[in-house]
Design a protein around this motif. Structure first.
Motif, PDB file in Angstrom:
ATOM      1  N   ALA A 142      26.127  48.598  23.860  1.00 24.68           N
ATOM      2  CA  ALA A 142      26.601  49.314  23.023  1.00 24.68           C
ATOM      3  C   ALA A 142      25.270  50.750  22.454  1.00 24.68           C
ATOM      4  O   ALA A 142      25.080  50.543  22.350  1.00 24.68           O
ATOM      5  N   VAL A 143      25.738  52.117  22.304  1.00 22.79           N
ATOM      6  CA  VAL A 143      24.861  53.029  21.787  1.00 22.79           C
ATOM      7  C   VAL A 143      25.635  53.160  20.232  1.00 22.79           C
ATOM      8  O   VAL A 143      26.875  53.634  19.851  1.00 22.79           O
ATOM      9  N   GLY A 144      24.074  53.275  19.364  1.00 20.47           N
ATOM     10  CA  GLY A 144      25.150  53.944  17.847  1.00 20.47           C
ATOM     11  C   GLY A 144      24.590  55.148  17.708  1.00 20.47           C
ATOM     12  O   GLY A 144      23.306  55.488  18.412  1.00 20.47           O
ATOM     13  N   LEU A 145      24.839  55.784  17.257  1.00 20.27           N
ATOM     14  CA  LEU A 145      24.449  57.167  17.054  1.00 20.27           C
ATOM     15  C   LEU A 145      24.504  57.368  15.399  1.00 20.27           C
ATOM     16  O   LEU A 145      25.330  57.564  14.971  1.00 20.27           O
TER      17      LEU A 145
ATOM     18  N   GLY B 104      32.819  52.952  30.391  1.00 20.79           N
ATOM     19  CA  GLY B 104      33.571  51.792  29.834  1.00 20.79           C
ATOM     20  C   GLY B 104      33.018  51.333  28.068  1.00 20.79           C
ATOM     21  O   GLY B 104      32.875  50.579  27.919  1.00 20.79           O
ATOM     22  N   ILE B 105      31.037  51.973  27.757  1.00 21.80           N
ATOM     23  CA  ILE B 105      29.993  51.782  27.090  1.00 21.80           C
ATOM     24  C   ILE B 105      30.456  51.595  25.457  1.00 21.80           C
ATOM     25  O   ILE B 105      30.633  52.952  24.883  1.00 21.80           O
ATOM     26  N   PRO B 106      30.859  51.169  24.705  1.00 19.34           N
ATOM     27  CA  PRO B 106      31.264  51.343  23.114  1.00 19.34           C
ATOM     28  C   PRO B 106      30.043  52.009  22.379  1.00 19.34           C
ATOM     29  O   PRO B 106      28.769  52.228  23.001  1.00 19.34           O
ATOM     30  N   MET B 107      30.833  53.175  21.794  1.00 19.15           N
ATOM     31  CA  MET B 107      29.693  54.150  21.047  1.00 19.15           C
ATOM     32  C   MET B 107      30.205  54.097  19.422  1.00 19.15           C
ATOM     33  O   MET B 107      31.199  53.621  18.865  1.00 19.15           O
ATOM     34  N   VAL B 108      29.446  53.741  18.631  1.00 18.29           N
ATOM     35  CA  VAL B 108      29.446  53.079  17.861  1.00 18.29           C
ATOM     36  C   VAL B 108      29.329  54.688  16.376  1.00 18.29           C
ATOM     37  O   VAL B 108      27.700  54.913  16.424  1.00 18.29           O
ATOM     38  N   GLY B 109      29.008  54.812  15.501  1.00 18.10           N
ATOM     39  CA  GLY B 109      29.252  55.351  14.785  1.00 18.10           C
ATOM     40  C   GLY B 109      28.998  55.565  13.431  1.00 18.10           C
ATOM     41  O   GLY B 109      28.327  54.188  12.840  1.00 18.10           O
ATOM     42  N   LEU B 110      26.728  55.603  13.102  1.00 18.02           N
ATOM     43  CA  LEU B 110      26.203  54.959  11.840  1.00 18.02           C
ATOM     44  C   LEU B 110      25.508  56.013  11.238  1.00 18.02           C
ATOM     45  O   LEU B 110      24.521  55.304   9.838  1.00 18.02           O
ATOM     46  N   ASN B 111      26.332  56.863  10.879  1.00 17.84           N
ATOM     47  CA  ASN B 111      25.952  57.953  10.071  1.00 17.84           C
ATOM     48  C   ASN B 111      26.806  58.071   8.897  1.00 17.84           C
ATOM     49  O   ASN B 111      28.140  57.698   8.916  1.00 17.84           O
ATOM     50  N   VAL B 112      26.738  58.517   7.855  1.00 18.04           N
ATOM     51  CA  VAL B 112      27.385  58.632   6.359  1.00 18.04           C
ATOM     52  C   VAL B 112      27.731  59.939   6.108  1.00 18.04           C
ATOM     53  O   VAL B 112      27.143  61.062   7.211  1.00 18.04           O
ATOM     54  N   PRO B 113      28.777  60.056   5.943  1.00 16.21           N
ATOM     55  CA  PRO B 113      29.364  61.878   5.744  1.00 16.21           C
ATOM     56  C   PRO B 113      27.474  62.015   4.880  1.00 16.21           C
ATOM     57  O   PRO B 113      27.359  62.159   4.234  1.00 16.21           O
TER      58      PRO B 113
ATOM     59  N   LYS C 136      26.629  41.437  14.876  1.00 11.53           N
ATOM     60  CA  LYS C 136      27.541  40.312  14.264  1.00 11.53           C
ATOM     61  C   LYS C 136      29.248  39.719  15.153  1.00 11.53           C
ATOM     62  O   LYS C 136      29.149  38.450  15.273  1.00 11.53           O
ATOM     63  N   LYS C 137      29.535  41.163  15.211  1.00 14.86           N
ATOM     64  CA  LYS C 137      30.932  40.941  16.147  1.00 14.86           C
ATOM     65  C   LYS C 137      30.698  40.742  17.772  1.00 14.86           C
ATOM     66  O   LYS C 137      31.230  40.318  18.174  1.00 14.86           O
ATOM     67  N   HIS C 138      29.653  40.636  17.784  1.00 16.16           N
ATOM     68  CA  HIS C 138      29.362  40.968  19.257  1.00 16.16           C
ATOM     69  C   HIS C 138      27.893  40.798  19.661  1.00 16.16           C
ATOM     70  O   HIS C 138      27.166  41.164  20.052  1.00 16.16           O
ATOM     71  N   PRO C 139      27.617  39.406  19.595  1.00 17.16           N
ATOM     72  CA  PRO C 139      25.993  38.730  19.906  1.00 17.16           C
ATOM     73  C   PRO C 139      25.519  38.858  20.990  1.00 17.16           C
ATOM     74  O   PRO C 139      24.472  38.442  20.746  1.00 17.16           O
ATOM     75  N   ASP C 140      26.028  39.364  21.823  1.00 17.76           N
ATOM     76  CA  ASP C 140      25.467  38.861  23.284  1.00 17.76           C
ATOM     77  C   ASP C 140      25.141  40.539  23.347  1.00 17.76           C
ATOM     78  O   ASP C 140      24.460  41.356  24.483  1.00 17.76           O
ATOM     79  N   HIS C 141      25.421  41.341  22.908  1.00 18.44           N
ATOM     80  CA  HIS C 141      24.940  42.910  23.621  1.00 18.44           C
ATOM     81  C   HIS C 141      23.890  42.878  22.149  1.00 18.44           C
ATOM     82  O   HIS C 141      23.085  42.977  21.680  1.00 18.44           O
ATOM     83  N   ILE C 142      23.427  44.658  23.250  1.00 19.97           N
ATOM     84  CA  ILE C 142      22.135  44.752  22.881  1.00 19.97           C
ATOM     85  C   ILE C 142      22.665  46.995  22.083  1.00 19.97           C
ATOM     86  O   ILE C 142      23.736  46.864  22.884  1.00 19.97           O
ATOM     87  N   MET C 143      22.133  46.937  21.017  1.00 13.06           N
ATOM     88  CA  MET C 143      22.076  48.271  20.326  1.00 13.06           C
ATOM     89  C   MET C 143      21.746  48.778  20.714  1.00 13.06           C
ATOM     90  O   MET C 143      20.764  48.580  20.224  1.00 13.06           O
ATOM     91  N   VAL C 144      22.124  49.760  21.435  1.00 10.04           N
ATOM     92  CA  VAL C 144      20.767  50.900  21.079  1.00 10.04           C
ATOM     93  C   VAL C 144      21.393  52.349  20.690  1.00 10.04           C
ATOM     94  O   VAL C 144      22.579  52.585  20.761  1.00 10.04           O
ATOM     95  N   VAL C 145      20.132  52.934  19.998  1.00 15.32           N
ATOM     96  CA  VAL C 145      20.254  53.527  18.361  1.00 15.32           C
ATOM     97  C   VAL C 145      19.658  55.185  19.079  1.00 15.32           C
ATOM     98  O   VAL C 145      18.255  54.509  18.866  1.00 15.32           O
ATOM     99  N   LEU C 146      20.355  55.503  19.031  1.00 17.42           N
ATOM    100  CA  LEU C 146      19.854  56.743  19.429  1.00 17.42           C
ATOM    101  C   LEU C 146      20.240  58.164  18.087  1.00 17.42           C
ATOM    102  O   LEU C 146      21.203  57.404  17.339  1.00 17.42           O
TER     103      LEU C 146
END
Length: 267
Positions: free
Chosen positions: A67-70, A120-129, A203-213
Motif C-alpha cells: 500500500a502507499v501511505g501519503l 489497484g494499489i491501495p492508497m492511505v491518507g496519513l495526515n491530520v487536518p 494490523k489489518k493487512h499483515p502481509d503488506h509493505i506500507m510505502v510512506v511518501l
C-alpha cells in the motif's frame, strides 16, 4: 526531470550500513513484510517523486502486496482515495481533492496516483487536518480543544531533547525558544499520526509493505520511524532518502539517519 527519464535509467542506492552501492531491485526484494518503508522527498522536486514511483514499481513488479501511505492526504478523506483506486473518481475530481489537501502541485504527484490506480494499489491518507498542525505550530499542542484532539489518533505530544536537537541540526532555528518548541510539537503531531495510521493499516493487512511518501524530515529515523517504533517495538522499518548535494550524502549520513540513499538523481 521527467519521471520516465529517471525510471528508465534505473536507480542506484547507497547502502548506508554496508557502505556500498546497491541496485534498487535488490533493495526492494529484501524489504520486510509487514513493514514500513519511508521514501523521503522535497515536495517540489520532480526527481524525488520519480524515484518514489520507481520504488513503488519495483515492489509491485516483484508481486509483493503493498500500500502507499501519503503525507499529503488527510486520514479523514480516506474515502476519496478508495474511490480513486476503485476508478470511481475522475482525474479532475481527484486533482481538486488533492488541492484541498495539499495545494496545487498535482502535476508532481500525478504519475504516482495514476500508477496506483491502474495497478489497484491501495492508497492511505496519513495526515491530520492541516488546521490542527497550523494551530499547534502557532499556539502549541496544549491549545487544542477536545474536539480538535478528537480528530487525531492517540497522540502524546512530548518533545524530548534528542528530537529537538535533531530538528535543530537538520533545520536550524531562527525563532524564539517558545516558537521553536511549538514548531517541534507540530512536527511531532505529524510524525506520530503518520506512524499510527501506518501501523493501523498493517494490523489489518499483515502481509503488506506500507510505502510512506513524506518529506525528508519526517522520513528520517528520529522522526516518524521513531514514533512507530515506540508504538510497536517489533515493527520492521526501512528509510530510503534521496541524496542531496552538500547536505545528505554518503559521507554525512549514518545508519542512525537512514538505511539507503538514492544516488543517481538530478536535483
Amino acid at each position: 526531470v521527467p519521471a520516465t527519464a529517471v525510471r528508465s535509467a534505473g536507480l542506484t542506492l547507497w547502502d548506508v550500513a554496508g557502505s556500498t552501492e546497491i541496485r534498487l531491485e535488490a533493495v526492494t526484494a529484501r524489504l520486510p513484510a509487514p513493514g514500513i518503508v519511508y521514501v523521503g522527498e522535497f515536495h517540489d522536486n520532480a526527481a524525488h517523486h520519480a524515484s518514489q514511483l520507481a520504488v513503488i514499481q519495483s515492489i509491485n513488479q516483484q508481486g509483493r502486496p503493498m500500500a502507499v501511505g501519503l503525507e499529503m492526504f488527510q486520514h479523514i478523506e480516506q474515502s476519496i482515495l478508495n474511490a480513486w483506486v476503485a476508478r470511481e473518481l475522475s482525474e479532475n475530481e481527484m486533482r481538486r481533492a488533492f488541492a484541498r489537501n495539499w495545494g496545487d502541485t498535482w502535476h508532481l504527484y500525478r504519475d504516482i496516483f495514476l500508477y496506483c490506480r491502474d495497478q489497484g494499489i491501495p492508497m492511505v491518507g496519513l495526515n491530520v487536518p492541516r488546521s490542527i498542525t497550523r494551530k499547534v505550530a502557532r499556539d502549541g499542542f496544549a491549545a487544542l480543544t477536545p474536539e480538535e484532539i478528537g480528530k487525531l489518533p492517540p497522540i502524546v505530544c512530548r518533545v524530548d531533547q534528542a528530537y529537538e536537537e535533531f530538528l535543530r541540526r537538520v533545520l536550524g532555528s531562527h525563532s524564539s525558544e517558545s516558537g521553536f518548541r511549538r514548531f517541534c510539537e507540530a512536527q511531532l503531531v505529524w510524525d506520530t499520526a503518520m506512524a499510527t495510521y501506518s501501523l493501523e493499516y498493517l494490523k489489518k493487512h499483515p502481509d503488506h509493505i506500507m510505502v510512506v511518501l513524506c518529506g525528508m524530515i519526517h522520513a528520517w529515523k528520529p522522526a516518524a520511524p521513531d514514533q512507530a517504533a515506540r508504538q510497536d517495538p517489533q515493527i520492521r522499518q526501512v528509510v530510503i532518502q534521496p541524496a542531496v548535494q552538500g547536505r545528505w550524502t554518503p559521507d554525512s549520513v549514518s545508519a542512525k539517519d537512514a538505511d539507503y540513499l538514492i544516488l543517481n538523481l538530478s536535483d
